[in-house]
Write an enzyme that holds these catalytic residues in place. Sequence first.
Site, PDB file in Angstrom:
ATOM      1  N   ASP A  43       0.759  -1.144   0.123  1.00 34.19           N
ATOM      2  CA  ASP A  43      -0.013   0.083  -0.053  1.00 34.19           C
ATOM      3  C   ASP A  43       0.921   1.107  -0.033  1.00 34.19           C
ATOM      4  O   ASP A  43       1.963   1.344   0.568  1.00 34.19           O
ATOM      5  CB  ASP A  43      -0.890   0.155   1.277  1.00 34.19           C
ATOM      6  CG  ASP A  43      -2.133   1.102   1.178  1.00 34.19           C
ATOM      7  OD1 ASP A  43      -2.352   1.411   0.094  1.00 34.19           O
ATOM      8  OD2 ASP A  43      -2.322   1.535   2.204  1.00 34.19           O
ATOM      9  N   HIS A  89       2.712   2.905  -9.183  1.00 35.15           N
ATOM     10  CA  HIS A  89       2.563   1.273  -9.007  1.00 35.15           C
ATOM     11  C   HIS A  89       3.782   0.607  -9.845  1.00 35.15           C
ATOM     12  O   HIS A  89       4.268  -0.322  -9.549  1.00 35.15           O
ATOM     13  CB  HIS A  89       1.376   0.912  -9.707  1.00 35.15           C
ATOM     14  CG  HIS A  89      -0.066   1.271  -9.173  1.00 35.15           C
ATOM     15  ND1 HIS A  89      -0.268   1.301  -7.892  1.00 35.15           N
ATOM     16  CD2 HIS A  89      -1.094   2.256  -9.570  1.00 35.15           C
ATOM     17  CE1 HIS A  89      -1.508   1.702  -7.713  1.00 35.15           C
ATOM     18  NE2 HIS A  89      -2.016   2.183  -8.610  1.00 35.15           N
ATOM     19  N   LEU A 126      11.525 -20.445  -1.789  1.00 38.56           N
ATOM     20  CA  LEU A 126      10.446 -19.388  -1.483  1.00 38.56           C
ATOM     21  C   LEU A 126       9.257 -19.698  -2.048  1.00 38.56           C
ATOM     22  O   LEU A 126       9.146 -19.832  -3.417  1.00 38.56           O
ATOM     23  CB  LEU A 126      11.184 -18.139  -1.980  1.00 38.56           C
ATOM     24  CG  LEU A 126      10.019 -16.762  -1.538  1.00 38.56           C
ATOM     25  CD1 LEU A 126       9.936 -16.726  -0.119  1.00 38.56           C
ATOM     26  CD2 LEU A 126      10.690 -15.500  -2.085  1.00 38.56           C
TER      27      LEU A 126
HETATM   28  C1  FPP Z   1      -2.295   0.053  -2.927  1.00 40.99           C
HETATM   29  O1  FPP Z   1      -1.794   1.605  -3.191  1.00 40.99           O
HETATM   30  C2  FPP Z   1      -1.611  -0.901  -4.175  1.00 40.99           C
HETATM   31  C3  FPP Z   1      -2.134  -1.353  -5.232  1.00 40.99           C
HETATM   32  C4  FPP Z   1      -3.799  -1.280  -5.418  1.00 40.99           C
HETATM   33  C5  FPP Z   1      -1.409  -2.072  -6.308  1.00 40.99           C
HETATM   34  C6  FPP Z   1      -0.074  -2.740  -5.715  1.00 40.99           C
HETATM   35  C7  FPP Z   1       0.588  -3.187  -6.906  1.00 40.99           C
HETATM   36  C8  FPP Z   1       1.941  -3.348  -6.865  1.00 40.99           C
HETATM   37  C9  FPP Z   1       2.761  -2.886  -5.877  1.00 40.99           C
HETATM   38  C10 FPP Z   1       2.602  -3.846  -7.866  1.00 40.99           C
HETATM   39  C11 FPP Z   1       2.407  -5.205  -8.171  1.00 40.99           C
HETATM   40  C12 FPP Z   1       3.190  -5.991  -9.087  1.00 40.99           C
HETATM   41  C13 FPP Z   1       2.757  -7.256  -9.371  1.00 40.99           C
HETATM   42  C14 FPP Z   1       3.786  -7.948 -10.219  1.00 40.99           C
HETATM   43  C15 FPP Z   1       1.571  -8.025  -8.795  1.00 40.99           C
HETATM   44  P1  FPP Z   1      -2.742   2.857  -3.437  1.00 40.99           P
HETATM   45  O2  FPP Z   1      -2.701   2.767  -4.867  1.00 40.99           O
HETATM   46  O3  FPP Z   1      -4.044   2.339  -2.776  1.00 40.99           O
HETATM   47  O4  FPP Z   1      -1.739   3.659  -2.597  1.00 40.99           O
HETATM   48  P2  FPP Z   1      -2.681   4.887  -1.866  1.00 40.99           P
HETATM   49  O5  FPP Z   1      -3.256   4.364  -0.863  1.00 40.99           O
HETATM   50  O6  FPP Z   1      -1.280   5.786  -1.547  1.00 40.99           O
HETATM   51  O7  FPP Z   1      -3.441   5.646  -3.033  1.00 40.99           O
END
Ligand code: FPP
Length: 231
Positions: A2, A19, A113
Amino acid sequence: MDGNGRWAKRRGLPRTVGHQAGAEALKRIVQAAPDLGIRWLTVFGFSTENWSRPVAEVAELMALPQRYFRSDLPRLEREGVRVRVIGREGGLSRDLLAMCREAEARTAHNKSLFLTIAFNYGGQADIADAARRFAEEVAAGRAKPSDLDEAAFAGRLSTAGLPPPDLIVRPSGEQRLSNFVLWEAAYAEFVFQDVLWPDYAPEHLKAAIAEYHTRDRRYGAVIADDVLAAG
Ligand code: FPP
């Protein structure tokens, strides 16, 4: 994982860049995990609720696993990482699903892993799906209602075969589970860290593990000394 959006906003960048930076953080953590003594690592990549985000953001999130596997699958294969992708298939593109299944097949023999990527996953959806599957088995005469106990139910969740999590780490300062592994989290320890996921580094995970080791896990029981003290 997050905090990608906030990380990008602080830099005046689009959320999609956050992201992408989050995917780089994932690579770092997967590489570091075995040396930190981690055998099972499960990450939340896309929730069943994330579809309500802007179309361009969803499209970017959908592209990330394919990009990750394209760049990192040879290394995952070589370094003994076994990949599993859990979550509902409905809504995911044929190409994305094919890539996920290919990553699982190519790493199926690995053991160092166990990396599980929860994608289009929701804890409540997973519980509902497991309940529906069991009801269908009963309706088809392959199971009886009395067959259902905690272990039988857990065996029908998408996380079947994984040990229940010892530690759930949430970065970004938020203190909630957000529909992640609801059933499995029954006796997990929680560590909340005030770091945005794109900045997440092995030292943060190491600190979370150190915090975990200070916890007293009783699983609803009492510790032996207290039994003795109570006479
Ligand atoms: C939440 O942060 C994050 C997500 C919805 C996406 C997480 C995905 C990745 C880190 C990349 C994943 C990669 C693979 C290979 C699966 P947010 O967007 O809600 O952040 P915020 O709360 O600051 O708005």
